[in-house]
Design a protein around this motif. Sequence first.
Motif, PDB file in Angstrom:
ATOM      1  N   VAL A 101       0.847  -1.190   0.000  1.00  0.00           N
ATOM      2  CA  VAL A 101       0.000   0.000   0.000  1.00  0.00           C
ATOM      3  C   VAL A 101       0.880   1.238   0.000  1.00  0.00           C
ATOM      4  O   VAL A 101       1.895   1.292   0.697  1.00  0.00           O
ATOM      5  N   TYR A 109       4.163  -0.836   3.687  1.00  0.00           N
ATOM      6  CA  TYR A 109       3.762   0.542   3.376  1.00  0.00           C
ATOM      7  C   TYR A 109       4.892   1.253   2.650  1.00  0.00           C
ATOM      8  O   TYR A 109       6.046   1.243   3.097  1.00  0.00           O
ATOM      9  N   HIS A 130      -0.237   7.283   6.274  1.00  0.00           N
ATOM     10  CA  HIS A 130       0.371   6.109   6.918  1.00  0.00           C
ATOM     11  C   HIS A 130      -0.555   5.546   7.986  1.00  0.00           C
ATOM     12  O   HIS A 130      -0.766   4.338   8.079  1.00  0.00           O
ATOM     13  N   VAL A 179       2.307  -5.074   7.484  1.00  0.00           N
ATOM     14  CA  VAL A 179       1.909  -4.267   6.328  1.00  0.00           C
ATOM     15  C   VAL A 179       3.127  -3.712   5.599  1.00  0.00           C
ATOM     16  O   VAL A 179       4.059  -3.184   6.212  1.00  0.00           O
ATOM     17  N   GLY A 204       1.145   5.594   0.288  1.00  0.00           N
ATOM     18  CA  GLY A 204       0.509   6.796   0.809  1.00  0.00           C
ATOM     19  C   GLY A 204       1.368   8.003   0.552  1.00  0.00           C
ATOM     20  O   GLY A 204       2.579   7.889   0.352  1.00  0.00           O
ATOM     21  N   PRO A 228      -3.896   3.282   6.432  1.00  0.00           N
ATOM     22  CA  PRO A 228      -3.835   1.845   6.131  1.00  0.00           C
ATOM     23  C   PRO A 228      -3.472   0.998   7.342  1.00  0.00           C
ATOM     24  O   PRO A 228      -3.884  -0.164   7.433  1.00  0.00           O
ATOM     25  N   MET A 229      -2.709   1.564   8.273  1.00  0.00           N
ATOM     26  CA  MET A 229      -2.380   0.809   9.479  1.00  0.00           C
ATOM     27  C   MET A 229      -3.628   0.578  10.330  1.00  0.00           C
ATOM     28  O   MET A 229      -3.850  -0.510  10.859  1.00  0.00           O
ATOM     29  N   SER A 241       6.120   4.900   1.316  1.00  0.00           N
ATOM     30  CA  SER A 241       5.884   6.327   1.535  1.00  0.00           C
ATOM     31  C   SER A 241       6.278   7.139   0.307  1.00  0.00           C
ATOM     32  O   SER A 241       7.365   6.961  -0.253  1.00  0.00           O
TER      33      SER A 241
END
Length: 336
Positions: free
Chosen positions: A167, A197, A178, A195, A169, A181-182, A199
């Motif tokens: 994902v 993630y 951030h 997850v 962000g 989705p967390m 950035s």
Amino acid sequence: MRARPTTVLAAATAVAALLLSACGATAAKGTASSSSDGGKPATGLQLMVPNSPGGGYDTTARTAAKVMEAQKITGSVQVFNLPGAGGTVGLQRVVNEKGNGKLAMQMGLGVVGAAYTQKSKATLAETTPIAKLIEEAGAIVVPKDSPYKDINQLVAAWKADPKKVAVGGGSSPGGPDHLLPMQLAKAVGIDPKQVSYVSYDGGGELLPALLGNKIAFGASGFGEFLDQVEAGDVRVLAVTSEQPIEALKDVKTLKEQGIDLVFTNWRGIVAPPGISDADKKAWTDALTKMHDTQAWKDEEKKRGWTDAFQTGDEFSTFMKEQDTQVAEILKQLGLA
């Protein structure tokens, strides 16, 4: 509507054990001519966007400038981007421009968190709060050729292999893109520590990554995707508001799809430290007049923004509350 401080606290608490490490143009110093004197438009204003073009801060700043200019509340407003380190490069510039009454910076929750996670020497406490403008719901978005046709399909794949379904962000760790989705992961039973993630520095960088299939889905303010939605390049699987968004009438909320989560972000404007009372009034008056126009109300409706206008002590108090909450959480994580 005033942003709920508990939104930040709840979102960050959801990731309390897992946040990982994660934004110079020069503004000429001067004094803003006040629109409150003789009804003349404020002139010489500059509005800095502390991340890349195309993101939520950029859209908000340029929309505000467009309305103020068109309504002759101000003269031409110079909007410029100064990206880097989650917005803290811009924050440092604003703090360095002490006394510059012409300059202000578009900001929001993302800069609050980045000031800590990026170990910024400059702090928001040093700036002069001017106004909070809007709140905006988040969106879960996939590219048009994504195999996920609805949020439940995406969640099923995500739960099966969280590390594989990346994902993206438009904010650094601690920022809204951030936290969203967390918190979503926690809501659907995924360990947020699993997850993946990625950035990006604002929506201007997030969108190409999404369209290029570098990530499985994006999580950000839905306003950043409207043009791509209309063009058919991306699909919004869900919005994170309490109620459906008029700008995306066919998109259901997470709650309507069985996921118990509501998440909102906010955006405001601050100025350098040490500006005069007259300069602060010039900015405040200009933004208040802008807020009261039908043109601004139309932009809010078009973009799905929730009005959250605050100035003066009210906005100053709100910023202190947000800063305190984020700082306390990040200290628990060893990031502040």
